[in-house]
Design an enzyme around this catalytic site. Structure first.
Site, PDB file in Angstrom:
ATOM      1  N   CYS A  66      -2.199  -0.403   7.519  1.00  0.00           N
ATOM      2  CA  CYS A  66      -1.412   0.828   7.437  1.00  0.00           C
ATOM      3  C   CYS A  66      -1.565   1.661   8.712  1.00  0.00           C
ATOM      4  O   CYS A  66      -0.597   2.259   9.186  1.00  0.00           O
ATOM      5  CB  CYS A  66      -1.810   1.633   6.213  1.00  0.00           C
ATOM      6  SG  CYS A  66      -1.392   0.782   4.678  1.00  0.00           S
ATOM      7  N   GLU A  95       0.957   3.869   1.886  1.00  0.00           N
ATOM      8  CA  GLU A  95       1.491   4.246   3.206  1.00  0.00           C
ATOM      9  C   GLU A  95       2.684   3.361   3.582  1.00  0.00           C
ATOM     10  O   GLU A  95       3.674   3.843   4.128  1.00  0.00           O
ATOM     11  CB  GLU A  95       0.421   4.088   4.294  1.00  0.00           C
ATOM     12  CG  GLU A  95      -0.837   4.898   4.083  1.00  0.00           C
ATOM     13  CD  GLU A  95      -1.918   4.114   3.343  1.00  0.00           C
ATOM     14  OE1 GLU A  95      -1.603   3.449   2.338  1.00  0.00           O
ATOM     15  OE2 GLU A  95      -3.078   4.193   3.758  1.00  0.00           O
ATOM     16  N   CYS A 133      -6.076   1.797   5.810  1.00  0.00           N
ATOM     17  CA  CYS A 133      -6.697   0.537   6.232  1.00  0.00           C
ATOM     18  C   CYS A 133      -6.102   0.128   7.587  1.00  0.00           C
ATOM     19  O   CYS A 133      -5.193   0.784   8.109  1.00  0.00           O
ATOM     20  CB  CYS A 133      -6.431  -0.544   5.181  1.00  0.00           C
ATOM     21  SG  CYS A 133      -4.713  -1.096   5.134  1.00  0.00           S
ATOM     22  N   HIS A 182       0.846  -1.195   0.000  1.00  0.00           N
ATOM     23  CA  HIS A 182       0.000   0.000   0.000  1.00  0.00           C
ATOM     24  C   HIS A 182       0.883   1.247   0.000  1.00  0.00           C
ATOM     25  O   HIS A 182       2.042   1.197   0.426  1.00  0.00           O
ATOM     26  CB  HIS A 182      -0.895   0.012   1.243  1.00  0.00           C
ATOM     27  CG  HIS A 182      -1.983  -1.019   1.219  1.00  0.00           C
ATOM     28  ND1 HIS A 182      -2.985  -1.076   2.159  1.00  0.00           N
ATOM     29  CD2 HIS A 182      -2.224  -2.037   0.342  1.00  0.00           C
ATOM     30  CE1 HIS A 182      -3.803  -2.084   1.872  1.00  0.00           C
ATOM     31  NE2 HIS A 182      -3.359  -2.689   0.788  1.00  0.00           N
TER      32      HIS A 182
HETATM   33 ZN    ZN Z   1      -3.353   0.133   3.726  1.00  0.00          ZN
END
Ligand code: ZN
Length: 166
Positions: A88, A57, A85, A55
């Protein structure tokens, strides 16, 4: 004081890179609170890397720790276009970051306000300042247009397949 819109525009640029590479368009920028220097950037790379953890992040956090030669990101702010999410948000807690700034919330997986609040849970040992809704419309529109485009592509693909089958 950091200019939140300025850095969110940078995060949006990262998100556009993801979009152009067929990835869900989420971008992140890690900034040093003291001097406003960009420490690291990242965008979603899940498809290309075939890595569920790639992801935006996570990319920015990983690169930021390498750049600063430390795992603690205290003294930093992470800008990300979409609400993080659970993975993260957990990584942000573990990084001891000072501040999280994001654009649009995400009702399906958001772990800051939408589904859970991982970053400011009273039982966790680290909490951070949160600023939400910076350039919210731009951040959300980019996601919307990506999924709209993908639906059209899938439709076209199915149509083509149907023609071949007939
Ligand atoms: Zn994430």
């Amino acid at each position: 004081m950091l200019d939140h819109e300025k850095y969110m525009r940078m995060a949006l640029k990262e998100a556009v890179k993801a979009y152009q590479q067929g990835e869900i368009p989420i971008g992140a920028v890690l900034v040093n609170n003291e001097d406003g220097q960009v420490v690291a950037t990242g965008f979603n790379l899940r498809e290309q890397t075939m890595d569920a953890t790639a992801h935006a992040e996570m990319e920015a956090i990983r690169k930021g720790c390498q750049a600063l030669h430390r795992w603690r990101l205290s003294g930093c702010t992470l800008y990300v276009t979409i609400e993080p999410c659970a993975m993260c948000a957990g990584a942000l807690v573990n990084s001891r970051i000072d501040r999280l700034v994001y654009g649009s919330n995400e009702s399906k997986f958001g772990a800051v306000e939408s589904i859970f609040n991982v970053v400011n849970h009273k039982l966790l040992n680290h909490r951070m300042e949160v600023v939400a809704g910076v350039l919210e419309d731009e951040c959300r529109q980019l996601m919307k247009s990506f999924f709209h485009m993908r639906r059209l592509q899938n439709k076209a693909r199915k149509q083509k397949q149907h023609e071949l089958d007939c």
